[in-house]
Scaffold this motif. Sequence first.
Motif, short mmCIF file in Angstrom:
data_model
loop_
_atom_site.label_atom_id
_atom_site.label_comp_id
_atom_site.label_asym_id
_atom_site.label_seq_id
_atom_site.Cartn_x
_atom_site.Cartn_y
_atom_site.Cartn_z
N SER A 212 -23.81 -31.84 -4.88
CA SER A 212 -25.27 -31.82 -5.01
C SER A 212 -25.92 -33.03 -4.34
N THR A 213 -27.22 -32.89 -4.12
CA THR A 213 -28.00 -34.01 -3.60
C THR A 213 -27.99 -35.17 -4.58
N ARG A 214 -28.00 -34.85 -5.88
CA ARG A 214 -27.95 -35.90 -6.89
C ARG A 214 -26.65 -36.71 -6.78
N ALA A 215 -25.55 -36.03 -6.51
CA ALA A 215 -24.27 -36.74 -6.35
C ALA A 215 -24.31 -37.65 -5.13
N PHE A 216 -24.92 -37.16 -4.05
CA PHE A 216 -25.08 -37.98 -2.85
C PHE A 216 -25.88 -39.24 -3.16
N LEU A 217 -27.01 -39.07 -3.84
CA LEU A 217 -27.86 -40.22 -4.15
C LEU A 217 -27.16 -41.21 -5.07
N ARG A 218 -26.45 -40.69 -6.05
CA ARG A 218 -25.73 -41.56 -6.99
C ARG A 218 -24.66 -42.37 -6.26
N THR A 219 -23.91 -41.72 -5.38
CA THR A 219 -22.85 -42.40 -4.65
C THR A 219 -23.39 -43.48 -3.74
N ARG A 220 -24.47 -43.15 -3.01
CA ARG A 220 -25.04 -44.12 -2.06
C ARG A 220 -25.69 -45.29 -2.80
N ALA A 221 -26.34 -45.00 -3.91
CA ALA A 221 -27.05 -46.05 -4.64
C ALA A 221 -26.10 -46.99 -5.37
N MET A 222 -24.99 -46.46 -5.88
CA MET A 222 -24.13 -47.27 -6.72
C MET A 222 -23.48 -48.42 -5.98
N ARG A 223 -23.27 -48.27 -4.67
CA ARG A 223 -22.67 -49.37 -3.93
C ARG A 223 -23.60 -50.57 -3.88
N LEU A 224 -24.89 -50.32 -3.94
CA LEU A 224 -25.85 -51.42 -4.04
C LEU A 224 -25.98 -51.90 -5.47
N ILE A 225 -26.06 -50.96 -6.40
CA ILE A 225 -26.41 -51.31 -7.78
C ILE A 225 -25.30 -52.09 -8.48
N LYS A 226 -24.05 -51.69 -8.31
CA LYS A 226 -22.96 -52.36 -9.02
C LYS A 226 -22.86 -53.84 -8.69
N PRO A 227 -22.70 -54.22 -7.42
CA PRO A 227 -22.63 -55.66 -7.14
C PRO A 227 -23.92 -56.39 -7.45
N SER A 228 -25.06 -55.70 -7.32
CA SER A 228 -26.34 -56.34 -7.63
C SER A 228 -26.48 -56.62 -9.12
N ALA A 229 -25.99 -55.69 -9.95
CA ALA A 229 -26.06 -55.88 -11.40
C ALA A 229 -25.21 -57.08 -11.82
N VAL A 230 -24.06 -57.23 -11.19
CA VAL A 230 -23.21 -58.39 -11.48
C VAL A 230 -23.92 -59.68 -11.09
N PHE A 231 -24.50 -59.70 -9.91
CA PHE A 231 -25.23 -60.88 -9.42
C PHE A 231 -26.36 -61.26 -10.37
#
Length: 399
Positions: free
Chosen positions: A94-113
């Motif tokens: 799904s498009t939702r899966a695409f958005l989740r995958t693309r966004a998480m690479r930014l969100i995970k390291p950013s949340a740690v920072f």
Amino acid sequence: MNGRLRELAERTPSTRDRYVDFLRAFSIVTVVLGHWFIGINEWHNGIIRTTSAIGKTSWMWLATWVFQVMPLFFFVGGFSNLVTYDSFKRKGESTRAFLRTRAMRLIKPSAVFIGVWAVIQIVMHLADIGGTSDETSFLRGMLPPGATVPFGPLWFLPVYLFVIVLAPWTIKLHRRFGLAVPAVLVVAIAAVDVIAFAGGHPGVRYFNVAFVWLLPHQIGYFYADGRLAKMSKRGLALIAGAGLAAMVLLTNPPVFFGHGPEWFQGLRSFPKSMLGTDIEPIANTYPPTIVMVGMILWSIGVATLLRPFAAKWLQRTRPWMVTIYLNSVIMTLYLWHMTAYLLALLVLWPLGLGRQTDSTPSWWIQRPLFLIVPAIFLAILIVIFGRFERSVYQTTSTG
């Protein structure tokens, strides 16, 4: 790690566009080194901040016409988002899966920072370490995020997330309307600047944060579908030349049109620097101006012209291994590089280093130190926090 990287390099599919990965790594490394290099430091009343040497060095703006690389990062993002989107659709996801995958690479390291720095700030408040500014008492020892170490890089995150969220729709627009989409974006960018500067409504300039950075992302789709790469060298040179000509014209109108009336905010031209200078009433980068359209065309045109040479070089194992590694920690590099600079400053300042208020000969002599020492700290930070990003870049992915 070296063995694993070599294995990944050797297993890279022949269909992979290695140049895209190289441009992504090159653009972020250039941002990191550029921020470290141009810093002029201030430490007053317990508050540390950096300003740019570009505004204090008459000729340094020239370097920004080569090393303003954020258009390339968004350009590469457009390529990657289209290729990944198509891959998801082929697999029936799904498009939702695409958005989740693309966004998480930014969100995970950013949340740690953000989490780590939140803890640091709490400790500083409890221990009464560092001063506060008139702008906010929320941060100790530093100014608000947009103007200081270590939070300056955070501006990129909401902007790029916005571009990712729009990607499914901008991809559809690309496939239906083609060149009309970037053309409309250029018209919108120009209209915003006219309304802001000639019409006296500066607040509308923030629309160009979206319009300007959507433009290279949209052009990246033309690279992904092969149309840009298939252009002749002459065509690519015309794109680059048009961008360069636009930059020259917009930043030097008195040279071509004489000394007419002031256009806006006491200026007769846009600033020559493609980065903020900290001394001029406006910057071409935030909010972006029409001049960045020229920078986008110039940088993408030149980068595409250089592709055949770089692609051949990237067939070698070692350059490709380095590219793989840098891509595996690309967000860690970006997020933590100004923290590394801050740590270097905490070490060097007590030694009497980094205290110049202008780009003096002493400032130039110390430039190697302000590249080497932050690099050491950044290497340590990558070891600690790189694990929260993808530990090894998957060469079978689309980036």
